[in-house]
Write an enzyme that holds these catalytic residues in place. Structure first.
Site, short mmCIF file in Angstrom:
data_model
loop_
_atom_site.label_atom_id
_atom_site.label_comp_id
_atom_site.label_asym_id
_atom_site.label_seq_id
_atom_site.Cartn_x
_atom_site.Cartn_y
_atom_site.Cartn_z
N GLY A 151 57.96 33.12 28.06
CA GLY A 151 59.22 32.67 28.66
C GLY A 151 60.38 32.86 27.71
O GLY A 151 61.53 33.07 28.14
N ALA A 152 60.09 32.78 26.42
CA ALA A 152 61.17 32.93 25.44
C ALA A 152 61.80 34.32 25.53
O ALA A 152 62.99 34.49 25.23
CB ALA A 152 60.63 32.67 24.04
#
Ligand code: HXC
Length: 514
Positions: free
Chosen positions: A404-405
């Site tokens: 997700g980063a």
């Protein structure tokens, strides 16, 4: 015939210059602090200060206050220049009722803020105050509220900078907290909502003012202050430096310095990364090679060190930098880093400062501490801040861009204008080790030599995903670039985007997950 200098006026001015009197001025100096007037003289260009409201006095009559009148009522307000640029400034005068805030003192600050707002120029507040003027009761509280409201009106319109150069306690802390940047002087300033005595009574904790709310505490633990300074002069010089990166208002472009070399190759970037993907390195060394020499000003340096934010110049123009820092928590995003990054991104977006993101992020930090402290909501702040930003946005993926980063760190998907990747970039759901353990679990378990099988599967996953080419094939990366080319790519992209304009979708305002 020309009238000679009016003596009454000159005497009144002299009286005003004395503030609370020589004895109190000496006390201020003994504490290693400059007076309010000395601070203004030091920060502004010589002879540029124009004072407003020098003869204002309070209107209170309680507790014999009508007999204690000081011209200016504990705050000096006016305008002047810093490096040739106009600013509005106010400085609380601790020698007059401890710089405490009366009704008229508040009115002077609000008037200064109105002047800055309509002139569209930055405002600087030098705070040194015992808080609400106790003798004035609720009128003082009302004055604070008027200032708070004005801070909000000015937010996103003009840069607001607060220096804390003495006490700042109680609700008084909320005005600096609502400005864009706070700088605290070490050892002589503190900020807290309730002081050590109240803390002792309520929670039975024993703590000093310095521990509770000194400059170092707020720089490292709470993040309330963006900068610290070793003394008054250092503080004022740092404000000048900060201001040099900022436009006068949201309607202005960033200041420009004479252009340095533009297109040079930065050969040192070629071998700056360690051999192993898991070995850390200092991202600041990469930032400093890319931006104009000696132009990097780190913001929030000692807070959430796993993300680096700050201003710099590239080709003479201000930029904002957001970068993962592999030497702290391997550069993972956590609660504090997300808050720090989001606030900085929003500031840059408010004031037309292009954003450059250097990415090397293994993901969000796992753990109960993070989950229970709302990494979900806080991580969403950074995601939201990048997604809504309409300034020019460029990302360089240096090494890891996992999970997700990857999406959050200014990916193409959330509106970045250009995304570049070094050949060392790995853009995947996770690292090869973890990924192969999950997707090849059964094959590894049933293999004759599980360790060897796991290694083979890791290599297979790494060959497939631990590179930038899968993302480039999809167009998620605009170009894979040689590290030496990074500065040139940024300069050219920013040049192209100089007139970027995105019309916002009509709405009252968004609802950032606070
Ligand atoms: C009126 C004040 C004052 C105040 C200080 N003085 N604070 N006068 N209202 N709030 C005066 C003192 O009477 C003294 O006057 C002079 O300022 C210097 O104060 P000293 O105590 O001699 O200085 P020092 O020892 O350096 O201590 C500084 C101090 C202390 C730590 C700030 O004065 C103090 O604790 N003051 C009260 C702080 C406070 O409780 N404020 C209210 C916070 S609540 P003379 O004539 O002797 O020079 C609040 C709510 C805001 O502010 C809410 C906003 C929504």
């Amino acid at each position: 015939m020309r009238k000679k200098v009016d003596q009454v006026l000159e005497e009144k001015k002299e009286l005003a210059f004395l503030g609370g009197g020589k004895e109190r001025i000496n006390k201020q100096h003994q504490k290693n602090k400059l007076t309010a007037r000395e601070r203004i003289d030091f920060i502004l260009d010589e002879g540029s200060f124009e004072e407003i409201g020098m003869f204002v006095t309070h209107r209170a009559t309680e507790f014999g206050l009508e007999k204690q009148q000081y011209l200016g009522d504990g705050v000096i307000t006016g305008y002047g220049k810093i490096d040739g640029r106009s600013v509005v400034i106010f400085a609380q005068d601790f020698t007059v009722f401890g710089g405490s805030l009366s009704e008229t003192h508040a009115e002077k600050i609000v008037k200064a803020m109105d002047l800055a707002l309509k002139s569209k120029i930055p405002i600087i507040g030098l705070n040194d105050s015992g808080g609400a003027r106790i003798q004035e009761g609720v009128r003082s509280l009302a004055g604070y509220a008027d200032i708070f409201k004005k801070n909000v009106d000015a937010s996103g319109v003009i840069p607001q900078i607060s220096a804390i150069m003495g006490p700042c306690a109680g609700g008084a802390v909320y005005s600096p907290a609502m400005t864009d940047f706070t700088i605290m002087v070490q050892k002589s300033s503190y900020m807290f909502v309730t002081g050590p005595n109240v803390v002792k009574t309520v929670t039975n904790e024993t703590v000093t003012s310095e521990e509770l709310g000194g400059a170092d505490t707020h720089a490292t633990k709470s993040g309330v202050t963006h900068f610290t300074a070793s003394n008054d002069m250092d503080c004022l010089l740092k404000i000048k430096k900060l201001l040099s990166y900022l436009p006068n208002s949201f309607e202005n472009k960033v200041p420009e310095l004479p252009i340095q070399l533009q297109d040079e190759r930065i050969e040192e970037l070629e071998d700056i990364l360690p051999n192993s993907i898991n070995q850390p390195y200092d991202i600041v060394s990469i930032i400093e090679l890319i931006v104009d020499k000696k132009s990097f000003l780190e913001v929030h340096k000692d807070f959430a060190e796993n993300i680096v934010v700050g201003f710099a110049r590239i080709g003479g123009k201000s930029i904002g930098i957001v970068a993962n820092q592999p030497i702290y928590l391997a550069g993972c995003l956590d609660v504090k880093a997300s808050q720090k990054g989001a606030r900085f991104v929003r500031f840059c977006d408010s004031f037309n400062i292009p954003l450059i993101v250097l990415e090397d992020v293994p993901g969000f930090l796992p753990g109960t501490d993070q989950e229970w402290n709302a990494i979900i909501t806080n991580g969403a702040k950074l995601l939201y801040a990048f997604s809504e930003a309409t300034v020019a946005r460029i990302t360089i993926i240096i090494r890891k861009a996992y999970g997700g980063a990857y999406d959050v760190m200014n990916s193409k998907h959330i509106g970045a204008d250009f995304n570049f990747a070094w050949p060392s970039a790995e853009i995947a759901v996770m690292g090869a080790k973890g990924a192969s353990e999950i997707i090849f679990k059964n094959e590894i378990k049933s293999a004759a030599d599980p360790a060897q099988a796991w290694e083979e599967k890791q290599n297979l996953y790494a060959d497939t995903f631990a590179n930038p080419y899968k993302a480039a094939a999809r167009g998620f990366i605009d170009e894979v670039i040689q590290p030496y080319d990074t500065r040139r790519k940024i300069i050219r992209s920013l040049d192209l985007l100089a007139n970027k304009k995105i019309n916002p979708i009509a709405k009252k305002h968004g609802n950032i997950p606070l």
